[in-house]
Design a protein around this motif. Sequence first.
Motif, mmCIF file in Angstrom:
data_model
loop_
_atom_site.group_PDB
_atom_site.id
_atom_site.type_symbol
_atom_site.label_atom_id
_atom_site.label_comp_id
_atom_site.label_asym_id
_atom_site.label_seq_id
_atom_site.Cartn_x
_atom_site.Cartn_y
_atom_site.Cartn_z
ATOM 1 N N SER A 126 6.377 -4.644 2.537
ATOM 2 C CA SER A 126 5.319 -5.510 2.194
ATOM 3 C C SER A 126 3.965 -5.184 3.124
ATOM 4 O O SER A 126 3.185 -6.207 2.455
ATOM 5 N N ILE A 127 3.837 -4.607 3.611
ATOM 6 C CA ILE A 127 2.969 -3.489 4.551
ATOM 7 C C ILE A 127 1.458 -3.581 3.110
ATOM 8 O O ILE A 127 0.649 -3.617 2.346
ATOM 9 N N ALA A 128 2.832 -2.151 2.533
ATOM 10 C CA ALA A 128 1.720 -1.401 1.543
ATOM 11 C C ALA A 128 1.265 -2.847 0.395
ATOM 12 O O ALA A 128 -0.263 -2.910 -0.679
ATOM 13 N N GLU A 129 2.435 -4.357 -0.637
ATOM 14 C CA GLU A 129 1.792 -5.126 -1.376
ATOM 15 C C GLU A 129 1.260 -5.423 -0.511
ATOM 16 O O GLU A 129 0.486 -6.215 -1.761
ATOM 17 N N ARG A 130 0.615 -6.029 0.599
ATOM 18 C CA ARG A 130 -0.338 -7.035 1.311
ATOM 19 C C ARG A 130 -1.741 -6.756 1.071
ATOM 20 O O ARG A 130 -2.418 -6.677 0.293
ATOM 21 N N LEU A 131 -1.342 -5.018 1.305
ATOM 22 C CA LEU A 131 -3.255 -4.297 1.477
ATOM 23 C C LEU A 131 -3.257 -3.732 -0.112
ATOM 24 O O LEU A 131 -4.554 -3.842 -1.034
ATOM 25 N N GLY A 132 -2.238 -3.602 -1.474
ATOM 26 C CA GLY A 132 -2.370 -3.840 -2.852
ATOM 27 C C GLY A 132 -2.634 -5.159 -3.133
ATOM 28 O O GLY A 132 -3.944 -5.069 -3.685
ATOM 29 N N LYS A 143 -10.536 0.574 -1.342
ATOM 30 C CA LYS A 143 -9.962 1.268 -0.399
ATOM 31 C C LYS A 143 -9.159 1.993 -1.040
ATOM 32 O O LYS A 143 -8.210 1.387 -1.769
ATOM 33 N N VAL A 144 -8.333 3.498 0.064
ATOM 34 C CA VAL A 144 -7.320 4.164 -0.119
ATOM 35 C C VAL A 144 -6.187 3.572 0.531
ATOM 36 O O VAL A 144 -6.988 4.295 1.478
ATOM 37 N N ALA A 145 -4.998 3.582 0.548
ATOM 38 C CA ALA A 145 -4.250 3.332 2.148
ATOM 39 C C ALA A 145 -3.088 3.735 1.371
ATOM 40 O O ALA A 145 -2.765 3.906 0.965
ATOM 41 N N ILE A 146 -3.390 4.946 2.745
ATOM 42 C CA ILE A 146 -1.257 4.827 2.993
ATOM 43 C C ILE A 146 -0.461 4.404 3.523
ATOM 44 O O ILE A 146 -0.758 4.008 4.651
ATOM 45 N N VAL A 147 0.776 3.799 3.143
ATOM 46 C CA VAL A 147 1.666 3.603 3.916
ATOM 47 C C VAL A 147 2.531 4.369 4.061
ATOM 48 O O VAL A 147 3.327 4.682 2.904
ATOM 49 N N GLY A 202 -6.762 -6.007 -2.971
ATOM 50 C CA GLY A 202 -7.727 -4.555 -3.550
ATOM 51 C C GLY A 202 -8.067 -3.174 -3.315
ATOM 52 O O GLY A 202 -7.801 -2.276 -4.119
ATOM 53 N N ALA A 203 -6.093 -2.943 -2.159
ATOM 54 C CA ALA A 203 -6.524 -1.263 -2.290
ATOM 55 C C ALA A 203 -5.320 -0.620 -3.280
ATOM 56 O O ALA A 203 -4.612 -1.379 -3.306
ATOM 57 N N ALA A 204 -5.897 0.347 -3.367
ATOM 58 C CA ALA A 204 -5.295 1.494 -4.228
ATOM 59 C C ALA A 204 -3.962 2.379 -2.923
ATOM 60 O O ALA A 204 -4.508 2.536 -1.979
ATOM 61 N N VAL A 205 -3.228 1.859 -3.235
ATOM 62 C CA VAL A 205 -2.030 1.904 -1.978
ATOM 63 C C VAL A 205 -1.000 3.473 -2.653
ATOM 64 O O VAL A 205 -0.482 3.777 -3.883
ATOM 65 N N VAL A 206 -0.524 4.255 -1.697
ATOM 66 C CA VAL A 206 0.018 5.360 -2.094
ATOM 67 C C VAL A 206 1.178 5.564 -0.834
ATOM 68 O O VAL A 206 0.430 5.151 0.411
#
Length: 277
Positions: A26-32, A12-16, A35-39
């Motif tokens: 911390s949200i980006a870190e947790r999602l990443g 999954k791809v997540a924008i924060v 397994g997420a690709a974080v932006v």
Amino acid sequence: MDKNLGKRFEGKVAIVTASTQGIGFSIAERLGLEGAAVVISSRRQKNVDEAVEKLKGKGIEVLGLVCHVSNAQHRKDLIENTVQVHLTDHFKLDLEFDPWNLLFRLQKYGKIDVIVSNAAANPAVDGILETKESVLDKLWDINVKTSILLLQDAAPHLQKGSSVVFISSIAGYQPPQGLAMYGVTKTALLGLTKALAAEMAPNTRVNCVAPGFVPTHFASFLTTNDSIRKDLEAKTLLNRLGTTQDMAAATAYLASDDASYVTGETIVVAGGMPSRL
């Protein structure tokens, strides 16, 4: 943060937004880590670069962009750079010798599965009736309007089963002195969550996290004062302030398939502080 987390966001791809420090980071870190690709994004390139380096050091797939959310072109660039195909330098070299590497070496986001709207501002601590019009405009613009405008740009790229999470505040339930107008804008996010949950159903869920007081740079004028801090801690049932990881955990839950039957809701993560309008 525990690296042995589940992989609820694999593929999954997540924008924060506003995600180079504090709760957003911390949200980006947790999602990443799940397994997420974080932006991630911030107004300053230096902050973006430092945050990207930290996340990559944890094995997280990350794209960092400068984005001032009140800038229309920055918002569009954030979305366009997320959904476009990214070619690595190694891929460009390999392509000269083996075009079929296209199947294996493309780093393609091409979609958006999660958006966490975290950007906020509080440029003044005046009473509402003493607040200048320019400050009122900035509060509304950053804390509410840009969340809507960003989603307008992102909506065509959101996948079926996608999730939007707004970051509100405990101040949205009882706006305190010195944060009153800020609190009112955070109250607006509670209503926006309800309205967009209905509008974006059934393909996209929309929820909200209302953090309590967390020792971050944004809230430093409150949490670094010993007297104020102790007073805030006493108002919680758990006798402590929150952590950025507390907020990240709640956000990750709402964004994940574990909350697949939850939409239009706000989770208050404030250690038991009163949270009724």
